[in-house]
Scaffold this motif. Structure first.
Motif, PDB file in Angstrom:
ATOM      1  N   PRO A 163       0.841  -1.208   0.000  1.00 57.94           N
ATOM      2  CA  PRO A 163       0.000   0.000   0.000  1.00 57.94           C
ATOM      3  C   PRO A 163       0.872   1.251   0.000  1.00 57.94           C
ATOM      4  O   PRO A 163       2.094   1.183  -0.155  1.00 57.94           O
ATOM      5  CB  PRO A 163      -0.778  -0.142   1.311  1.00 57.94           C
ATOM      6  CG  PRO A 163       0.164  -0.882   2.204  1.00 57.94           C
ATOM      7  CD  PRO A 163       0.920  -1.822   1.328  1.00 57.94           C
ATOM      8  N   ASP A 164       0.242   2.386   0.182  1.00 58.17           N
ATOM      9  CA  ASP A 164       0.991   3.633   0.293  1.00 58.17           C
ATOM     10  C   ASP A 164       1.948   3.557   1.483  1.00 58.17           C
ATOM     11  O   ASP A 164       1.663   2.908   2.493  1.00 58.17           O
ATOM     12  CB  ASP A 164       0.023   4.807   0.473  1.00 58.17           C
ATOM     13  CG  ASP A 164       0.751   6.140   0.491  1.00 58.17           C
ATOM     14  OD1 ASP A 164       1.168   6.598  -0.595  1.00 58.17           O
ATOM     15  OD2 ASP A 164       0.928   6.705   1.588  1.00 58.17           O
ATOM     16  N   LYS A 165       3.094   4.213   1.362  1.00 51.11           N
ATOM     17  CA  LYS A 165       4.124   4.131   2.403  1.00 51.11           C
ATOM     18  C   LYS A 165       3.616   4.589   3.773  1.00 51.11           C
ATOM     19  O   LYS A 165       4.099   4.134   4.804  1.00 51.11           O
ATOM     20  CB  LYS A 165       5.338   4.981   2.008  1.00 51.11           C
ATOM     21  CG  LYS A 165       6.135   4.397   0.862  1.00 51.11           C
ATOM     22  CD  LYS A 165       7.353   5.250   0.581  1.00 51.11           C
ATOM     23  CE  LYS A 165       8.188   4.641  -0.542  1.00 51.11           C
ATOM     24  NZ  LYS A 165       9.403   5.454  -0.824  1.00 51.11           N
ATOM     25  N   SER A 166       2.644   5.484   3.779  1.00 49.44           N
ATOM     26  CA  SER A 166       2.161   6.021   5.046  1.00 49.44           C
ATOM     27  C   SER A 166       1.418   4.990   5.885  1.00 49.44           C
ATOM     28  O   SER A 166       1.293   5.152   7.099  1.00 49.44           O
ATOM     29  CB  SER A 166       1.247   7.225   4.792  1.00 49.44           C
ATOM     30  OG  SER A 166       0.092   6.827   4.063  1.00 49.44           O
ATOM     31  N   MET A 167       0.891   3.928   5.268  1.00 44.43           N
ATOM     32  CA  MET A 167       0.182   2.909   6.044  1.00 44.43           C
ATOM     33  C   MET A 167       0.754   1.506   5.807  1.00 44.43           C
ATOM     34  O   MET A 167       0.051   0.509   5.894  1.00 44.43           O
ATOM     35  CB  MET A 167      -1.321   2.929   5.745  1.00 44.43           C
ATOM     36  CG  MET A 167      -1.729   2.519   4.365  1.00 44.43           C
ATOM     37  SD  MET A 167      -3.529   2.347   4.275  1.00 44.43           S
ATOM     38  CE  MET A 167      -3.711   1.657   2.637  1.00 44.43           C
ATOM     39  N   TYR A 168       2.038   1.452   5.505  1.00 35.53           N
ATOM     40  CA  TYR A 168       2.738   0.168   5.393  1.00 35.53           C
ATOM     41  C   TYR A 168       3.126  -0.270   6.808  1.00 35.53           C
ATOM     42  O   TYR A 168       4.078   0.238   7.395  1.00 35.53           O
ATOM     43  CB  TYR A 168       3.967   0.310   4.508  1.00 35.53           C
ATOM     44  CG  TYR A 168       4.659  -1.004   4.211  1.00 35.53           C
ATOM     45  CD1 TYR A 168       4.119  -1.914   3.311  1.00 35.53           C
ATOM     46  CD2 TYR A 168       5.868  -1.334   4.825  1.00 35.53           C
ATOM     47  CE1 TYR A 168       4.751  -3.115   3.034  1.00 35.53           C
ATOM     48  CE2 TYR A 168       6.504  -2.525   4.551  1.00 35.53           C
ATOM     49  CZ  TYR A 168       5.948  -3.410   3.659  1.00 35.53           C
ATOM     50  OH  TYR A 168       6.570  -4.610   3.400  1.00 35.53           O
ATOM     51  N   LEU A 169       2.386  -1.247   7.362  1.00 32.28           N
ATOM     52  CA  LEU A 169       2.538  -1.648   8.754  1.00 32.28           C
ATOM     53  C   LEU A 169       3.331  -2.944   8.860  1.00 32.28           C
ATOM     54  O   LEU A 169       3.679  -3.577   7.864  1.00 32.28           O
ATOM     55  CB  LEU A 169       1.158  -1.816   9.399  1.00 32.28           C
ATOM     56  CG  LEU A 169       0.225  -0.604   9.318  1.00 32.28           C
ATOM     57  CD1 LEU A 169      -1.122  -0.945   9.929  1.00 32.28           C
ATOM     58  CD2 LEU A 169       0.835   0.600  10.013  1.00 32.28           C
ATOM     59  N   LEU A 170       3.614  -3.337  10.110  1.00 31.78           N
ATOM     60  CA  LEU A 170       4.368  -4.561  10.352  1.00 31.78           C
ATOM     61  C   LEU A 170       3.645  -5.792   9.814  1.00 31.78           C
ATOM     62  O   LEU A 170       4.280  -6.745   9.361  1.00 31.78           O
ATOM     63  CB  LEU A 170       4.620  -4.727  11.856  1.00 31.78           C
ATOM     64  CG  LEU A 170       5.696  -3.820  12.459  1.00 31.78           C
ATOM     65  CD1 LEU A 170       5.707  -3.957  13.974  1.00 31.78           C
ATOM     66  CD2 LEU A 170       7.074  -4.154  11.894  1.00 31.78           C
TER      67      LEU A 170
END
Length: 301
Positions: free
Chosen positions: A252-259
């Motif tokens: 996804p977008d870098k701002s919501m790239y989670l663990l």
């Protein structure tokens, strides 16, 4: 007289011994009830985690001991740094917002006893909404040609694919709060109902206003509930993955790239050594956060 005293002392000792035996029996009885759950947790959670912990110090293929090499690779991985920073930011933003907002609404609902039951059910509806429906709403609203872009177009503002911009993070925050708000409200209401109304009445007789009642009575009495709500909210914040994955996929977008995205990608690539090391790190961090919360509550008490 001495014989009477001796008899009394013996009776006291016998009563104390009986009380100790009753306490032991009560503890054993409680342990018997909890034992099935403990066995299930041990077999399906603790034992697999022990295996993951061992694998974090081993090679993925040969299972040879390689020390902290897996942890070094994880810390030097740019994707892990991005996912860890986004997850930490998400937790720091969501938890205070969710706790404060749910507490304010719960205090407001507690004043309306008759209608609060209906409102409680209304706030729990988001938990019953299927994830597929939530994702469909996201696509309809935040698509480049979706509802939000159509509204902005009327004000001569160019629309865009909002899930591919920095706004994606705040959309994820909104989704988390919207989905977990009702559950936290119910927990707060349970704590508020346990506070005696006589305390508020006596405080108002002494001249206390609503704000003083809230800060001096409500908040101190809600400390046990606050700990429970905070821990559950913290654990749930690490589970916000399905919505973002179904909307934006693996990357996804870098701002919501989670663990969770990172773990999913590593699992697809069968990179088990990195997954094991990162999982251990994540478990240790969550455990430390919970222990710090518990320590803070104990100090306040």
């Amino acid at each position: 007289m001495e014989e009477v005293k001796v008899k009394k002392i013996k009776q006291v000792k016998i009563k104390k011994a009986e009380k100790v035996e009753i306490k032991k029996k009560t503890k054993k009885t409680g342990l018997y009830f909890v034992l099935p759950s403990l066995l299930g947790v041990a077999v399906f959670t603790l034992l697999p985690f022990v295996d993951v912990f061992i694998r974090s110090f081993q090679s993925a293929i040969s299972r040879e001991f390689i020390g902290f090499q897996n942890y070094t690779e994880v810390f030097n991985n740019s994707a892990f740094k991005l996912a860890a920073s986004n997850t930490g930011k998400f937790v720091l933003v969501c938890i205070p917002l969710l706790l404060s907002l749910s507490l304010i609404i719960a205090v407001w609902l507690n004043k309306f006893v008759e209608s609060s039951k209906v409102l409680r059910t209304a706030f729990l509806i988001p938990m019953a909404v299927p994830i597929a429906s939530v994702v469909l709403i996201w696509n309809i609203v935040f698509h480049e040609q979706g509802t939000l872009s159509a509204i902005l177009d009327k004000f001569n503002i160019a629309g865009q694919d909002w899930m591919s911009t920095g706004w994606a993070f705040w959309i994820l925050v909104f989704s988390y709060i919207w989905k977990n708000l009702g559950y936290n409200i119910i927990l707060w209401l349970a704590g508020l109902n346990s506070i005696s109304k006589e305390i508020y009445e006596s405080a108002k007789v002494d001249g206390a206003n609503n704000f003083q009642c809230f800060t001096k009575i409500t908040v101190p009495c809600l400390k046990p509930t606050l700990y429970t709500v905070a821990v559950l909210s913290l654990l749930n914040s690490f589970k916000v993955f399905r919505e973002a994955y179904l909307v934006a996929g693996d990357y996804p977008d870098k701002s919501m790239y989670l663990l969770q995205h990172l773990f999913n990608n590593w699992f697809r690539e069968l990179d088990f050594s990195k997954m094991a090391a990162a999982s251990v790190l994540m478990a240790v961090i969550i455990f430390i956060l919970i222990m710090l919360l518990q320590r803070a509550w104990e100090k306040q008490d």
